[in-house]
Each structure stands twice: as structure tokens, then as C-alpha cells.
Enzyme design. Structure first.
Site, short mmCIF file in Angstrom:
data_model
loop_
_atom_site.label_atom_id
_atom_site.label_comp_id
_atom_site.label_asym_id
_atom_site.label_seq_id
_atom_site.Cartn_x
_atom_site.Cartn_y
_atom_site.Cartn_z
N ASP A 366 12.20 -33.81 -9.61
CA ASP A 366 11.03 -33.19 -8.96
C ASP A 366 9.96 -34.24 -8.68
OD1 ASP A 366 8.74 -31.08 -8.56
OD2 ASP A 366 10.55 -29.88 -8.80
N LYS A 476 14.70 -30.23 -2.27
CA LYS A 476 13.70 -29.17 -2.47
C LYS A 476 12.47 -29.56 -1.67
CE LYS A 476 11.01 -26.63 -5.93
NZ LYS A 476 10.73 -26.46 -7.38
N ASP A 478 8.89 -28.81 -0.52
CA ASP A 478 7.73 -28.05 -0.99
C ASP A 478 6.59 -28.12 0.02
OD1 ASP A 478 6.24 -26.46 -2.70
OD2 ASP A 478 6.43 -27.80 -4.41
N MET A 479 5.60 -27.22 -0.14
CA MET A 479 4.39 -27.20 0.68
C MET A 479 3.32 -26.50 -0.15
SD MET A 479 2.15 -25.37 2.69
CE MET A 479 2.95 -23.80 2.96
N ASN A 480 2.28 -27.24 -0.55
CA ASN A 480 1.39 -26.74 -1.59
C ASN A 480 -0.05 -26.48 -1.16
OD1 ASN A 480 2.79 -26.45 -4.23
ND2 ASN A 480 3.44 -28.53 -3.77
N ASP A 548 6.69 -19.73 -8.00
CA ASP A 548 6.42 -20.66 -9.09
C ASP A 548 6.39 -19.96 -10.44
OD1 ASP A 548 6.36 -23.00 -7.65
OD2 ASP A 548 4.17 -23.07 -7.47
#
Length: 745
Positions: A366, A476, A478-480, A548
Site C-alpha cells: 500500500d 489498487k 485510490d483517490m482521496n 474504508d
């Protein structure tokens, strides 16, 4: 051909074995809506469904007071020419007018289904699977064409719709509203269901009666959002999971959206889905066209489960694509909650070795492997390995992981940059930002301007290098954070209303390039969990990190709500550590596994920190998942009992041949001296005898579906001594059980 045109009546009838969709060319050349629902016998005309009469305070388009768009159900309505409800489209013209008059010109009916350039959409693998109708309308004053596209799938109760605007004139126009789907229904006797929430409590089921006025959900965050999902349901009040009429409407799009039902004071319901008109304009220069995203409508006469199963089949097999579409998902271990940013290569290798011993198939690295990334303040945008942590880079680590007998994957957040990054220092203008305005941040990060091709090309180049030289099987993505200060320094003023949509088109183009060049890689989309769990993403990434929040009790609700539209195979579902990192709640390891089985299964913890007994439980969970994951991920899924209405929730998956079924049964809070309980199952063969789990008891399918599976748990009584006897099963809070039913041989 599943589409008929009755020339005398000027009507189109789209149909298959289960549904009919009937539209008509009206006397003013617009398209009218006559019917959407269960299959009806075809006839030469359905004119009797088009009702019109004089009403006071109504504007009419004919001298006979018999034709007003206010009281005629329409397919793609406009405002201002006798219809006063919100329209499906609007064009701002150089003279300031917004009036339009798109009238029928011609149509085309053909087998198969067209692709939508630059956009995700459902597809067919042969022309026999679907038929398509394209109706071309034209505004003679503007010189602009409007093409309405309808596809009916022969094997599903589904209609796909979109619209394309073509500017054939010599002047520019601004589209300020361009919906993908609009339908006028003859009454409002429906319950409206939406799927709303926030970070870590996504897609909660919210139900209310339709009333006169407007009910809507939307996003203006630059993505579909945790808050509301671009999917809504209308069901009859008497309908439930297993019977009655239900209609679902899904937008295949990942950006700002609007899903709306407007009920007028005559109880006609107008349903619309599309790009959110708020903050949207599209400058349509001469010769240019604009294609809306696709929307899919499903009709079910067999309740909400029937509707959901149609979406599951369609989206799993004719929206998701690529090598992973039909393959069971690998069982993975992600290091995030095991290490956060505190790791080096040796630590990762030890975690991976332990995972391999327990039967895990894929190790996922990660956040924290790249650039100057040691916390969330720096490094985003610099997609090259931090060699202090990974001396051999991603290439070296991936080779070591594969040498252990595991596949390797890693985390990225490609749409973002920190100001403390090489990318920002070299290209500060590449952020989405407005001149002379303060720039907001979220999690110390900023959004890259994916409306610019050079930005997308740069990110693709970095990813291409890593993936080409390394052994990578999983990404993976992601977009936060949401988009703020939405402005592109590269676009002229008249095109600033396009930035939100151009951003999504840039995102889709990057996904398309990476998935096409690296078809062996399984992409999982993620957006701070479930902030972009939408049908548009499934076209590129066949699974999504559902939330999450990995707490088992909360995940029952989240996965239950998600299942109304999205297939089980698309839901990333992991067993995480306790106390849970989001809620500090402690749930049994068995229940964490029993919830996560119904999804793309994995672990989000350090297996080395578990006890020997827990490690053995993990090995048992992995053996179970490997044995049954095809049924769990691709079987027919039934919701049996809602966690939003009951202390006990239940669902099940049934194999295609109906010889095996797996039931998940979850009790949130324990109860004492409780009643005997039964659970009525679904989807079994009535005349087949099924052996139930380890008990070895045999029951016929009709008994299990009509009388029910006995699910009485130990809380219904207690030993006479008042103390649990050795080896006796006991209930606790967050107790659960998996029942496996197999056809008796």
C-alpha cells in the site's frame, strides 16, 4: 429484431420476452413516452395511451387546445414551449435564447450495440445479444442534430440510453444541460430508494414515498461520491425483495451526476439521470459533437432481488471487461493496516512469507513506497520507488514476492500531487486551481488537472515504466479527495464549465491505456473507500474497494446496500485487525470472515500478530474461500433479511446449476431466551434434496423456501447448570454463521 416501427402510428416498440418500451413520434415531431414495464402484446398502434384534454392555465401548441407538452408524457423534454417541468436538455444560443425545437428526421434500427467514444458503456459480444434504435431529431433554427440512442438487451430486462448532440451549423452553442436518460411515468405510486451516506458508511438504504415536487440525489464533488450513489430505485409500495414491480436506474459515469424524480400536480413522475447541470457547460463549436454518458434502466416484476440480479448479470458480464471479468479474484493480503508507513523491504517480505504459509495468493503493497513518501505530506506525483525502503525498487520487491510463490500488487493515487513533490516543483500549473484564488487541500494533497492531455501522458509514462519492468499482477487505484477550485489554467474562459467532465474523460483515458497495455493486471478502483463505487469504474476495474470501513458489523450494511446494483464480484471485502481501526470495535474473527466471503476476499492485517488458534482459523477461511469463491462471487445473489430493518441480516448465493447454495447469517447484538427462528431461502430447486452443512440433515428445496431453514441459535436456551458446557457453541454480539447447502447425491 426486438424493435418494431409501426409507420402508420409512428410508434416504436422495443421488447424482449419480459419487457416492453414504447415511444411515439408526436404531432409536433418530438418523442412521446407511452409505456415501460412488463412485456405486452404488440399491436398496430398504442394511440389510446396518449391522452389529452383541455385544462385551464395551460399553454397549448395547437389551436384546438388538444396538445400541450405540460400534459403529455415525453422521452427527452425541453422547457419553455408549453412544458414547465425541468427539461432533459438546454442549449444557450448566441442571441441569449434557450428555446429549442428538436423534431423527428429519421431513425435507424440495427442489431448489436455501439460503443461510446471515450466513455464506459455496456457492450455486446455478438449482434444477436441486443438491438439498437437511433432516432435523429433536428432543430431547424439552430442547425443542430440530437441523436437519441436506445439499446434493448435480448436476455435482460434492461434498456440502455444515451444522447448525442451534433452541431452542424456555422455558429457555436453552449450546452448547459444534457441528461442521459429521461422518462415520464403515468403515476407516482412509488417508493423512492436512494443509497446515501458518507466516508465509512457508504450506500445506506434510504426509502421514502414519492410526493409531488422534486426528489433528487446528486454530486458536485467531481466524483460520484460517498454521499450519494448514481443509482436510484422506484418500487411499488407493496413490492418487496421477492415480489412486485421495481425499476432501477443506473448512470454509467464517475463524475458529477444528478438523479431526480419530479412529480407534477397531476401525479406524473419524470425520472432523469445524467451529468449534474450545476457548474456544467459544454461549448459546442461548429462541427463538434457531445456524447452523454450511458444510463441503464431495469424493470422487474419479481421484486428488488429480481431487479438487482438483472443489474448483476449485465454489469458483471457486459460492462466489466478483460481477462479478469470472469475469473475468481485472488485472495490477497494488504499491508496498510499492518504497517501504515512504517515498513522496509525486509518487513514486507516477512509479512508476505507468513501470508503464503496461510494460503494467501497475492501480496499488496500500500501507500509509502514512492518518492519522499514517509507520511501524507509528500511524494504524491513521484511514481518511482523510494530506494531507502525498497533497495531494488518495485522491480526487485516484485521479483522477491513472486519467488515466494505469491503474486504482487501495489497502491497508487495517480490523480493527486503533494506540493512537496518533484512533479509539483516542475509543473505547479498542473494542479486544478483558479487564478488569484486560495487553493484548498485535503489530506495535504491537490488534484492534478486531468483535463490536460500532457498531464495524463506524464502519469501514464511513469506507470508504464514501472509496470513494464516489474512483475505486477494487481493495482489498487485510490483517490482521496474531491475537486475544489474547479478551473483549468489550460482552457479558455468559455470552456471552464467543461473541466469537471473533461477531468473524468482524462481519467477514463488513462484507465483505458493502462488496462489495454497491461491486460493481465487486475485493477481495483478505490476512492477513499467507496467514493467512486459506480458503474463507470466497473468498465475499467472489475472490482472496487467497497469502503474504508472494514468493521464486520458496518460492512453488512454497506455490502447489503451496494448489492442493490453492483455484483458481489465487484466488492472488495477484507478481514481486518481488531480493535477495528475505524470504530475500535471488536468482532469475532469468524464473523469478519463470514462477511468478507461475499466479495473479493482478502486480509488487512499482520498475520504474524495472530495467535496460533487464530492463524488456524485464517487457514480454514482461506480453504473455504478457495473451495466456494466462484459461487460466492458469481452465483445468483439474494438478499434475505435487511440489516437496516432487523437485528439479524441474511443473504445467500446460489450456483448456476442450483446444486450448491451458501447462506450468510449475521446477528448484530446477542439476545437472551430468544424465540426459535427460521429463514426462508430462495433460488433453490423445489424437488432437489439438499444436505445442510455439517449437521448432515437433508431437506427438499420447497421445504427450505416455504417452511424455512432452522436458524435457532444457542441463545434460545442455556444449559441447566447455568454455565456453558465444554465444546458447546455460544452466541455473542456480532455472531454469525455460514450454511452450505449441497444437493444430496
Amino acid at each position: 429484431m426486438a424493435i418494431l416501427f409501426h409507420e402508420a402510428a409512428r410508434e416504436f416498440h422495443l421488447y424482449n420476452d419480459n419487457i416492453s418500451y414504447i415511444i411515439k413520434i408526436l404531432q409536433n415531431g418530438h418523442l412521446g413516452q407511452l409505456y415501460f414495464g412488463a412485456r405486452v402484446r404488440d399491436r398496430n398502434d398504442f394511440d389510446h395511451l396518449l391522452e389529452s384534454c383541455y385544462r385551464p392555465m395551460t399553454a397549448y401548441q395547437s389551436k384546438s387546445y388538444a396538445f400541450s407538452l405540460e400534459h403529455i408524457k415525453q422521452e427527452y423534454p425541453v422547457y419553455g414551449t408549453s412544458d414547465f417541468k425541468l427539461p432533459a436538455m438546454e442549449v444557450l444560443q448566441p442571441n441569449g435564447s434557450r428555446l429549442t425545437d428538436f423534431t423527428y428526421q429519421h431513425h435507424r434500427i440495427y442489431p448489436g450495440k455501439p460503443a461510446l467514444e471515450g466513455l464506459p458503456a455496456t457492450y455486446t459480444e455478438s449482434d444477436e445479444e441486443a438491438d439498437t434504435l437511433e432516432v435523429t431529431l433536428k432543430d431547424q433554427v439552430l442547425g443542430m442534430n440530437l441523436v437519441l440512442i436506445y439499446t434493448i438487451f435480448n436476455g435482460e430486462n434492461a434498456i440502455a440510453r444515451s444522447a448525442r448532440f451534433e452541431n452542424g451549423s456555422g455558429q457555436a452553442f453552449d450546452l448547459t444541460r444534457a441528461m442521459s436518460f429521461s422518462i415520464d411515468l403515468p403515476d407516482c405510486d412509488y417508493d423512492w430508494i436512494q443509497f446515501s451516506g458518507a466516508w465509512s458508511r457508504e450506500r445506506q438504504v434510504k426509502t421514502r414515498r414519492l410526493e409531488q415536487g422534486i426528489q433528487a440525489v446528486s454530486s458536485a464533488r467531481g466524483h460520484s461520491s460517498h454521499n450519494h450513489n448514481p443509482f436510484i430505485v422506484l418500487k411499488r409500495p407493496s413490492a418487496d425483495e421477492f415480489q412486485g414491480e421495481a425499476m432501477g436506474f443506473s448512470l454509467i459515469y464517475s463524475g458529477n451526476f444528478l438523479a431526480q424524480a419530479e412529480v407534477d400536480t397531476y401525479n406524473v413522475t419524470r425520472v432523469m439521470l445524467g451529468i449534474n447541470p450545476f457548474a456544467f457547460t459544454w461549448h459546442l463549436a461548429p462541427g463538434e459533437s457531445f456524447q452523454t454518458p450511458e444510463a441503464v434502466a431495469v424493470y422487474s416484476g419479481e421484486g428488488l432481488n429480481g431487479m438487482s440480479q438483472a443489474f448483476h448479470r449485465l454489469f458483471r458480464t457486459r460492462l466489466a471487461r478483460g481477462q479478469w471479468r470472469d475469473r475468481v479474484r485472488p485472495i490477497l493480503l494488504n499491508n496498510w493496516e499492518a504497517t501504515y508507513f512504517d515498513f522496509n523491504e525486509d518487513k514486507l517480505i516477512e509479512i508476505a512469507k507468513t501470508a503464503k504459509e496461510d494460503g494467501v495468493e497475492l501480496f499488496v503493497l500500500d501507500d509509502g513506497w514512492f518518492g519522499a513518501r514517509t507520511d501524507d505530506h509528500a511524494g504524491l506525483g513521484d511514481w518511482y520507488a523510494n530506494t531507502d525502503r525498497l533497495p531494488g525498487g518495485i522491480k526487485g520487491l516484485s521479483e522477491k514476492i513472486e519467488a515466494l510463490g505469491l503474486k504482487f500488487g501495489f497502491w497508487v493515487e495517480l490523480e493527486m500531487a503533494n506540493m512537496d513533490s518533484g512533479l509539483y516543483r516542475a509543473h505547479p500549473d498542473w494542479l486544478i486551481q483558479a487564478p488569484d484564488r486560495p487553493l484548498s487541500h485535503g489530506r495535504h494533497q491537490y488534484v492534478l488537472d486531468f483535463s490536460r492531455k500532457e498531464v495524463v501522458d506524464y502519469i501514464f509514462g511513469m506507470m508504464d515504466k514501472i509496470l513494464s519492468e516489474s512483475k505486477v499482477s494487481y493495482i489498487k487505484w485510490d483517490m482521496n479527495r474531491s475537486i475544489t477550485e474547479c478551473y483549468s489554467l489550460a482552457l479558455p474562459p468559455e470552456r471552464q464549465g467543461e473541466v469537471f467532465h473533461r477531468y473524468i474523460l482524462g481519467l477514463y483515458s488513462l484507465y483505458e491505456r493502462l488496462t489495454q497495455k497491461f491486460p493481465h493486471i487486475l485493477f481495483e478502483s478505490c476512492a477513499s473507500g467507496g467514493a467512486r463505487f459506480d458503474a463507470g469504474m466497473l468498465y475499467y476495474a472489475p472490482q472496487c474497494w467497497t469502503s474504508d470501513d472494514s468493521d464486520a458489523a458496518e460492512r453488512i450494511k454497506i455490502q447489503y446496500g451496494t448489492s442493490f446494483c453492483y455484483p458481489v464480484s465487484s466488492m472488495g471485502a477484507h478481514v481486518s485487525a481488531v480493535p477495528n481501526h475505524q470504530l475500535s470495535r471488536v468482532t469475532p474473527l469468524s464473523t469478519r470472515g463470514n462477511v468478507a466471503f461475499f466479495g473479493a476476499f482478502g486480509y488487512e492485517l499482520d498475520l504474524q500478530k495472530l495467535s496460533a488458534k487464530e492463524r488456524e482459523m485464517v487457514r480454514g477461511q482461506i480453504r473455504f474461500m478457495k473451495q466456494y469463491r466462484y459461487i460466492l462471487q458469481f452465483g445468483t445473489f439474494y438478499r434475505l433479511q435487511s440489516p437496516f430493518e432487523n437485528n439479524i441480516a441474511a443473504w445467500m448465493a446460489v450456483s448456476e446449476d442450483k446444486q450448491t447454495a451458501i447462506v450468510g447469517y449475521y446477528k448484530t447484538l446477542n439476545d437472551v431466551n430468544c424465540e426459535y427462528r427460521r429463514l426462508k431461502l430462495k433460488g433453490l430447486e423445489a424437488g432437489t434434496a439438499y444436505q445442510v452443512g455439517q449437521s448432515g440433515k437433508v431437506h427438499y428445496g420447497d421445504e427450505l423456501m416455504n417452511l424455512g431453514l432452522i436458524t435457532t441459535d444457542p441463545s434460545a436456551g442455556q444449559p441447566t447448570s447455568g454455565q456453558p458446557e465444554e465444546g458447546m457453541e455460544m452466541c455473542t454480539d456480532f455472531w454469525s454463521k455460514i450454511y452450505v447447502l449441497k444437493a444430496a447425491r
